[in-house]
Design a protein around this motif. Sequence first.
Motif, short mmCIF file in Angstrom:
data_model
loop_
_atom_site.label_atom_id
_atom_site.label_comp_id
_atom_site.label_asym_id
_atom_site.label_seq_id
_atom_site.Cartn_x
_atom_site.Cartn_y
_atom_site.Cartn_z
N LYS A 116 -67.97 -16.05 14.96
CA LYS A 116 -67.29 -17.33 15.14
C LYS A 116 -67.50 -17.92 16.53
O LYS A 116 -67.59 -19.14 16.70
CB LYS A 116 -65.78 -17.18 14.89
CG LYS A 116 -65.36 -17.23 13.43
CD LYS A 116 -63.84 -17.08 13.34
CE LYS A 116 -63.37 -17.28 11.91
NZ LYS A 116 -63.45 -18.70 11.48
N THR A 117 -67.54 -17.03 17.56
CA THR A 117 -67.45 -17.52 18.93
C THR A 117 -68.62 -17.11 19.83
O THR A 117 -68.79 -17.66 20.92
CB THR A 117 -66.17 -17.01 19.60
OG1 THR A 117 -66.27 -15.58 19.81
CG2 THR A 117 -64.94 -17.30 18.75
N GLU A 152 -66.28 -10.44 13.21
CA GLU A 152 -65.86 -11.81 12.87
C GLU A 152 -65.75 -12.67 14.13
O GLU A 152 -66.15 -13.84 14.13
CB GLU A 152 -64.51 -11.77 12.14
CG GLU A 152 -64.60 -11.21 10.72
CD GLU A 152 -63.24 -10.98 10.09
OE1 GLU A 152 -63.15 -11.08 8.85
OE2 GLU A 152 -62.26 -10.71 10.83
#
Length: 413
Positions: free
Chosen positions: A42-43, A38
């Motif tokens: 996301k990053t 995750e």
Amino acid sequence: MSEQDNATLIEVKGLYKLFGSEANKHMHLVHEGLSKDEILAKTGHTLGLKDINLKINRGEISVIMGLSGSGKSTLIRHFNRLIDPTEGNILVDGTDVMTLDQNQLEQFRRHKMSMVFQRFGLLPHRTVLDNAAYGLTVQGLSKKEANERAVEWLETVGLGGYEKQYPSQLSGGQQQRVGLARALATNAEILLMDEAFSALDPLIRSEMQDQLIELQEKLHKTIIFITHDLDEALHLGNRIAILKDGELVQDDKPEEILLNPATDYVEAFVRDVNRARALTVETVMQPQICRITADSISDALKQMRKTDDDYGYHVTDDGYQGIVSQETLEEAVRDDNGDDALCEKVYEDIPIVAPDAVLEDILPETINADYPVPVVDEEGEIQGELSREAIADVLSPDQVPEEAAKASQPTAT
């Protein structure tokens, strides 16, 4: 300071590593419990280590293991700050290595820690002697003194006479011995070994493992050994720390890892291990109950009748003497030999085993013995007993010899 604190040489506290250009900005996602996948989605940052807390004891071989991507090599590179953590502390002998300036860090790497690499890390254009002496010259020793010490360590690792050879003229195992000699020559207290034997053929790898154990018995270094191989970890480690996706899932003694896995992941990891080859007698033996200290046969029989056992271990001030059975003692008393001295003529024909013996090596004699086998140390003192039932309890069904399996089954009433 407690005894445990005195034993601890390296302590890792709350260590996190998030790889990426804005790691600190995104650390809140790690603390909020997002998964590695995750966070990456996301990053674009990769979580390498998550909240690692670990103590490594002075003078022991501590193995850090896990599958590819588990974070084991990332972790070991934090110890000498080849990688800096995003958060957390690494204390070595009470000093936080994160507080060291560049000059202090260089001295720390030259004198406190040495490293042995997977692919040997030798300088191809330098001789074996020059390679082994390299760390010493970096420390500032004269060429003469560095060479003298390097020669000693090359002899120690079995490469005496190879000083003028070049790495390309050596086998893989010999090259790794040069790397080991180079690391040991600096007299660093801590040895970091990152997959040091994994590039070697199985037979050479086994020989190097045995040599490392022999050296450790003499040198008592603090060794941090990285591997993905559980058999290697069990063979070498005083303790084993298992990583999964950057998290520490179990840190324990090898026998505890095998017998009491902390998670389903660890249980799956150890499921196919040959326990008979990995466990020692000491990890399986039980306290021996009936100690016969009498001098005569009749007194020995009286002593045994006060217990629930029909056998006992005769011990004197000189240590373990032999095992006696109630049946044999009663027969001797009936033959009017009750006042005779308790001695070899009434002992059962039962072998002894050493506490550090590997189960695989003593299975036949243990399984065929009529009584639990006495476990006797080098000083001749009895430390416990080893029964067929105890062996059957710790071995997986496909590893238990048929005789032991039958002996461990309850009898019908």
